[in-house]
Design a protein around this motif. Structure first.
Motif, mmCIF file in Angstrom:
data_model
loop_
_atom_site.group_PDB
_atom_site.id
_atom_site.type_symbol
_atom_site.label_atom_id
_atom_site.label_comp_id
_atom_site.label_asym_id
_atom_site.label_seq_id
_atom_site.Cartn_x
_atom_site.Cartn_y
_atom_site.Cartn_z
ATOM 1 N N ASN A 79 84.975 4.652 80.271
ATOM 2 C CA ASN A 79 84.631 5.366 79.038
ATOM 3 C C ASN A 79 83.241 4.969 78.543
ATOM 4 O OD1 ASN A 79 87.044 6.802 78.984
ATOM 5 N ND2 ASN A 79 88.098 5.236 77.773
ATOM 6 N N ASN A 80 82.304 4.889 79.487
ATOM 7 C CA ASN A 80 80.884 4.588 79.234
ATOM 8 C C ASN A 80 80.608 3.139 78.855
ATOM 9 O OD1 ASN A 80 80.034 7.304 79.701
ATOM 10 N ND2 ASN A 80 80.728 7.848 77.634
ATOM 11 N N ASN A 81 81.606 2.269 78.930
ATOM 12 C CA ASN A 81 81.411 0.843 78.652
ATOM 13 C C ASN A 81 81.335 0.065 79.962
ATOM 14 O OD1 ASN A 81 81.671 1.021 75.717
ATOM 15 N ND2 ASN A 81 83.835 1.448 76.107
ATOM 16 N N PRO A 82 80.354 -0.848 80.122
ATOM 17 C CA PRO A 82 80.291 -1.661 81.349
ATOM 18 C C PRO A 82 81.588 -2.425 81.543
ATOM 19 C CG PRO A 82 78.292 -1.931 80.037
ATOM 20 C CD PRO A 82 79.275 -1.195 79.174
ATOM 21 N N ALA A 83 82.228 -2.226 82.701
ATOM 22 C CA ALA A 83 83.563 -2.786 82.907
ATOM 23 C C ALA A 83 83.672 -3.672 84.140
ATOM 24 C CB ALA A 83 84.586 -1.662 82.997
ATOM 25 N N GLY A 84 82.845 -3.413 85.160
ATOM 26 C CA GLY A 84 82.972 -4.175 86.404
ATOM 27 C C GLY A 84 81.662 -4.223 87.162
ATOM 28 N N ALA A 85 81.536 -5.255 88.006
ATOM 29 C CA ALA A 85 80.348 -5.430 88.848
ATOM 30 C C ALA A 85 80.781 -5.768 90.264
ATOM 31 C CB ALA A 85 79.438 -6.518 88.288
ATOM 32 N N PHE A 86 80.012 -5.276 91.227
ATOM 33 C CA PHE A 86 80.317 -5.470 92.647
ATOM 34 C C PHE A 86 78.977 -5.626 93.362
ATOM 35 C CE2 PHE A 86 81.559 -4.647 96.912
ATOM 36 C CZ PHE A 86 82.952 -4.627 97.010
ATOM 37 N N TRP A 87 78.795 -6.757 94.048
ATOM 38 C CA TRP A 87 77.516 -7.058 94.681
ATOM 39 C C TRP A 87 77.603 -6.918 96.199
ATOM 40 C CZ3 TRP A 87 73.047 -8.473 91.977
ATOM 41 C CH2 TRP A 87 73.220 -8.732 90.611
ATOM 42 N N ILE A 88 76.511 -6.431 96.783
ATOM 43 C CA ILE A 88 76.350 -6.353 98.240
ATOM 44 C C ILE A 88 75.174 -7.243 98.620
ATOM 45 C CG2 ILE A 88 75.887 -4.869 100.226
ATOM 46 C CD1 ILE A 88 76.906 -2.504 98.513
ATOM 47 N N PHE A 89 75.430 -8.221 99.477
ATOM 48 C CA PHE A 89 74.375 -9.108 99.970
ATOM 49 C C PHE A 89 74.010 -8.676 101.377
ATOM 50 C CE2 PHE A 89 73.302 -13.517 101.735
ATOM 51 C CZ PHE A 89 71.988 -13.455 101.291
ATOM 52 N N GLU A 90 72.756 -8.272 101.562
ATOM 53 C CA GLU A 90 72.289 -7.757 102.850
ATOM 54 C C GLU A 90 70.978 -8.461 103.210
ATOM 55 O OE1 GLU A 90 71.396 -3.464 105.033
ATOM 56 O OE2 GLU A 90 71.597 -3.555 102.860
ATOM 57 N N GLY A 120 93.636 -3.162 85.504
ATOM 58 C CA GLY A 120 94.801 -2.287 85.573
ATOM 59 C C GLY A 120 94.452 -0.825 85.751
ATOM 60 N N HIS A 121 93.164 -0.511 85.940
ATOM 61 C CA HIS A 121 92.724 0.870 86.116
ATOM 62 C C HIS A 121 92.175 1.132 87.519
ATOM 63 C CE1 HIS A 121 93.176 1.523 81.791
ATOM 64 N NE2 HIS A 121 92.495 0.408 81.585
ATOM 65 N N GLY A 122 92.372 0.181 88.432
ATOM 66 C CA GLY A 122 91.910 0.363 89.799
ATOM 67 C C GLY A 122 90.403 0.308 89.954
ATOM 68 N N ILE A 123 89.724 -0.332 89.007
ATOM 69 C CA ILE A 123 88.258 -0.325 89.005
ATOM 70 C C ILE A 123 87.689 -1.091 90.192
ATOM 71 C CG2 ILE A 123 86.235 -1.173 87.739
ATOM 72 C CD1 ILE A 123 87.695 -0.402 85.156
ATOM 73 N N GLN A 124 88.308 -2.203 90.563
ATOM 74 C CA GLN A 124 87.777 -2.991 91.675
ATOM 75 C C GLN A 124 87.713 -2.165 92.957
ATOM 76 O OE1 GLN A 124 89.180 -6.753 94.394
ATOM 77 N NE2 GLN A 124 89.388 -7.026 92.191
ATOM 78 N N ASN A 125 88.764 -1.454 93.271
ATOM 79 C CA ASN A 125 88.774 -0.666 94.505
ATOM 80 C C ASN A 125 87.889 0.571 94.416
ATOM 81 O OD1 ASN A 125 90.313 -2.360 96.030
ATOM 82 N ND2 ASN A 125 92.224 -1.252 95.766
ATOM 83 N N GLN A 126 87.691 1.083 93.210
ATOM 84 C CA GLN A 126 86.773 2.211 93.052
ATOM 85 C C GLN A 126 85.331 1.753 93.298
ATOM 86 O OE1 GLN A 126 87.961 4.966 89.608
ATOM 87 N NE2 GLN A 126 89.385 3.260 89.351
ATOM 88 N N MET A 127 85.005 0.533 92.888
ATOM 89 C CA MET A 127 83.684 -0.028 93.204
ATOM 90 C C MET A 127 83.560 -0.302 94.693
ATOM 91 S SD MET A 127 82.698 -2.612 90.053
ATOM 92 C CE MET A 127 84.093 -3.733 90.284
ATOM 93 N N ARG A 128 84.646 -0.791 95.309
ATOM 94 C CA ARG A 128 84.617 -1.055 96.754
ATOM 95 C C ARG A 128 84.397 0.249 97.533
ATOM 96 N NH1 ARG A 128 88.545 -4.009 96.886
ATOM 97 N NH2 ARG A 128 87.513 -6.021 97.087
#
Length: 201
Positions: A79-90, A120-128
């Motif tokens: 809902n437009n609020n920063p909720a999760g972060a996912f980093w890629i190291f290359e 509880g909203h599946g955010i981690q896998n949506q970032m993955r």
């Protein structure tokens, strides 16, 4: 057990993906109230955005120093609020990150975090899903590595829902809480690293 893992010995799960695993991956649908986007590490608001996500401010101070040459950042908004972060190291050369050697033929998915208010909203896998999209479009010949604490039941379940399988283990031997030896074992190889004077990311 927590004291043993903190000060003496720890075992972690290694998840690996290669281009031969693509058909086994499960598509994760992005929900209507979630937005997933790449974030510019040179943006003036980076620290503010990460501070809304990570409750540990020391991590924010560390992460804002990461450079665009080796790092890609994915941000999830709920809902437009920063909720999760996912980093890629290359990396373009060999580096150690979190006691694991990463070489230019590999990329590492790491520092994944969803703020406790938005779980509880599946955010981690949506970032993955977004991270896997980057891999498939830009560097599919590289091996993808994810390292997950065995005690982190939620994260292990989440990554396995994507069709990603455990293909090895990382054993950390500690001295007074500091990692001194890292053993990386898969079906194909075993590496033993002594963690002294190593080049860290």
């Amino acid at each position: 057990m927590k004291c043993v893992e903190k000060y003496i010995f720890k075992k972690r799960n290694i998840y690996l993906i290669s281009k031969h695993d693509i058909n086994a991956l499960k598509h994760i649908e992005i929900k209507p109230n979630v937005t997933i986007t790449y974030y510019n590490l040179n943006d003036d608001h980076l620290e503010s955005v990460l501070s809304h996500i990570y409750e540990n401010k020391k991590l924010v101070t560390k992460y804002i120093k990461r450079n665009e040459r080796d790092w890609k950042l994915i941000i999830a908004y709920y809902n437009n609020n920063p909720a999760g972060a996912f980093w890629i190291f290359e990396p373009n050369e060999k580096f150690f990150y979190d006691s694991i050697e990463i070489n230019p033929n590999q990329i590492l998915f790491c520092s994944v975090y969803v703020n406790s208010n938005y779980r509880g909203h599946g955010i981690q896998n949506q970032m993955r899903e977004k991270a896997l999209e980057y891999w498939m479009n830009n560097c599919i010949d590289k091996e993808v590595i994810s390292v997950v604490e065995r005690s982190n039941i939620a994260s292990n379940k989440n990554i396995q829902r994507c069709g990603i399988k455990i293909k090895g283990y990382n054993y950390l031997i500690k001295l007074l809480g500091k990692n001194i030896v890292s053993i990386y074992k898969t079906n194909d190889k075993t590496n033993i690293w002594f963690l002294f004077n190593i080049k860290k990311a």
